[in-house]
Design a protein around this motif. Structure first.
Motif, mmCIF file in Angstrom:
data_model
loop_
_atom_site.group_PDB
_atom_site.id
_atom_site.type_symbol
_atom_site.label_atom_id
_atom_site.label_comp_id
_atom_site.label_asym_id
_atom_site.label_seq_id
_atom_site.Cartn_x
_atom_site.Cartn_y
_atom_site.Cartn_z
ATOM 1 N N ALA A 179 -10.595 -76.069 -52.559
ATOM 2 C CA ALA A 179 -9.772 -77.120 -52.724
ATOM 3 C C ALA A 179 -8.688 -77.876 -52.919
ATOM 4 O O ALA A 179 -8.627 -77.218 -54.052
ATOM 5 C CB ALA A 179 -10.416 -78.292 -53.770
ATOM 6 N N GLN B 2 -11.065 -83.679 -61.086
ATOM 7 C CA GLN B 2 -11.381 -84.100 -59.960
ATOM 8 C C GLN B 2 -11.291 -82.690 -58.610
ATOM 9 O O GLN B 2 -12.257 -82.601 -57.698
ATOM 10 C CB GLN B 2 -10.789 -84.633 -59.297
ATOM 11 C CG GLN B 2 -11.226 -86.180 -60.366
ATOM 12 C CD GLN B 2 -12.021 -86.405 -60.433
ATOM 13 O OE1 GLN B 2 -12.943 -86.869 -59.136
ATOM 14 N NE2 GLN B 2 -12.942 -86.278 -61.680
ATOM 15 N N SER C 33 -14.994 -81.416 -56.363
ATOM 16 C CA SER C 33 -14.611 -81.331 -55.168
ATOM 17 C C SER C 33 -14.667 -79.587 -54.657
ATOM 18 O O SER C 33 -15.512 -79.116 -53.079
ATOM 19 C CB SER C 33 -13.061 -81.356 -54.621
ATOM 20 O OG SER C 33 -13.228 -81.265 -53.024
#
Length: 122
Positions: free
Chosen positions: A13, A57, A61
Motif C-alpha cells: 500500500a 491505515q 490497506s
C-alpha cells in the motif's frame, strides 16, 4: 535439513502526500519493520505519535490487498518492507515586516508498506 522460512511476494500500500515530515515518519516505520501484522497494529495503536494513524491505515490497506487480491491469510502476514521518501512541500507565506513575505515550507512524505506471508517448508 530443518525448516526453511520462505518469504513470498506480498501486497503493498502506498500513501502519497502524507502531511508529516520524513524524519518523524521514519522513527515509526523503523519500529514496525519486520513485525507481524497484528504486532504492528498494536504498536501503532499505542505509540504516542500523530503520524501513527496514517501508517496504521496503510497497514490495514496492505492487509486487505493481500487477502482480497492474493488470497493470503492475515494471521500469516508480516511487514517485509517499509520505507519513506520525500515528497513535495506545501508552500505558504507568512507576512513579515515592511510588507515582505517569508516562505514557510510544510513537508510531506510518501510511505510504502509491503506485507508478505511466511510459509514454512519441510
Amino acid at each position: 535439513m530443518g525448516n526453511v522460512i520462505k518469504s513470498q511476494v506480498g501486497a503493498q500500500a502506498l500513501g502519497k502526500n502524507v502531511r508529516v515530515s520524513v524524519t518523524k515518519m521514519q522513527r515509526i516505520i523503523d519500529r514496525i519493520r519486520n513485525c507481524s501484522y497484528e504486532e504492528a497494529l498494536v504498536l501503532l495503536e499505542f505509540m504516542p505519535y500523530r503520524a501513527c494513524y496514517p501508517v496504521s491505515q496503510l497497514v490495514l490497506s496492505a492487509a486487505a490487498n493481500a487477502s482480497n487480491n492474493l488470497g493470503l491469510n492475515k494471521s500469516d502476514l508480516f511487514v517485509s518492507k517499509a520505507w519513506v521518501d520525500n515528497s513535495k512541500y506545501l508552500r505558504r507565506f507568512r507576512p513579515r515586516a515592511q510588507g515582505r513575505g517569508y516562505p514557510i515550507k510544510k513537508p510531506t512524505c510518501k510511505v510504502t508498506i509491503q506485507l508478505s506471508s511466511k510459509s514454512i517448508e519441510k
